[in-house]
Design a protein around this motif. Structure first.
Motif, mmCIF file in Angstrom:
data_model
loop_
_atom_site.group_PDB
_atom_site.id
_atom_site.type_symbol
_atom_site.label_atom_id
_atom_site.label_comp_id
_atom_site.label_asym_id
_atom_site.label_seq_id
_atom_site.Cartn_x
_atom_site.Cartn_y
_atom_site.Cartn_z
ATOM 1 N N PRO A 55 0.793 -1.230 0.000
ATOM 2 C CA PRO A 55 0.000 0.000 0.000
ATOM 3 C C PRO A 55 0.827 1.282 0.000
ATOM 4 O O PRO A 55 0.371 2.314 -0.468
ATOM 5 N N GLY A 56 2.038 1.246 0.512
ATOM 6 C CA GLY A 56 2.867 2.444 0.570
ATOM 7 C C GLY A 56 3.449 2.865 -0.763
ATOM 8 O O GLY A 56 4.132 3.887 -0.842
ATOM 9 N N ALA A 57 3.179 2.132 -1.842
ATOM 10 C CA ALA A 57 3.735 2.456 -3.162
ATOM 11 C C ALA A 57 3.352 3.858 -3.618
ATOM 12 O O ALA A 57 4.125 4.524 -4.305
ATOM 13 N N ILE A 58 2.217 4.340 -3.215
ATOM 14 C CA ILE A 58 1.751 5.648 -3.678
ATOM 15 C C ILE A 58 2.445 6.799 -2.944
ATOM 16 O O ILE A 58 2.451 7.943 -3.418
ATOM 17 N N GLU A 59 3.063 6.515 -1.815
ATOM 18 C CA GLU A 59 3.666 7.567 -0.988
ATOM 19 C C GLU A 59 4.686 8.412 -1.727
ATOM 20 O O GLU A 59 4.799 9.605 -1.497
ATOM 21 N N ARG A 60 5.470 7.835 -2.605
ATOM 22 C CA ARG A 60 6.513 8.607 -3.292
ATOM 23 C C ARG A 60 5.934 9.635 -4.252
ATOM 24 O O ARG A 60 6.631 10.548 -4.677
ATOM 25 N N TYR A 61 4.679 9.507 -4.623
ATOM 26 C CA TYR A 61 4.062 10.420 -5.590
ATOM 27 C C TYR A 61 3.193 11.489 -4.953
ATOM 28 O O TYR A 61 2.696 12.367 -5.640
ATOM 29 N N LEU A 62 2.992 11.399 -3.650
ATOM 30 C CA LEU A 62 2.139 12.374 -2.983
ATOM 31 C C LEU A 62 2.965 13.272 -2.074
ATOM 32 O O LEU A 62 3.966 12.826 -1.515
ATOM 33 N N PRO A 63 2.550 14.519 -1.925
ATOM 34 C CA PRO A 63 3.296 15.427 -1.050
ATOM 35 C C PRO A 63 3.149 15.058 0.415
ATOM 36 O O PRO A 63 2.310 14.368 0.816
#
Length: 63
Positions: A55-63
């Motif tokens: 689930p943390g895969a999206i973290e790098r793309y969000l501020p």
């Protein structure tokens, strides 16, 4: 003028801030967050990334 571009401040503001992995998201959300267009290829890329990183895969793309 306020930071939201209006004359008056927004009346309702979120009481909590969330990051991407705190709530469910799907491959299309990840593709859009990365700045790409949802195509079969990018959706497959997102599915693989979610499978590999969780689930943390999206973290790098969000501020």
């Amino acid at each position: 003028m306020t930071s939201n571009g209006r004359e008056q401040a927004a009346e309702r503001r979120p009481t909590q801030l969330y990051t991407g992995s705190e709530r469910p998201y799907d491959p299309e959300d990840l593709v859009k967050a990365s700045g790409r267009e949802p195509t079969p290829e990018t959706l497959e890329w997102a599915r693989r990334l979610i499978a590999e990183e969780g689930p943390g895969a999206i973290e790098r793309y969000l501020p």
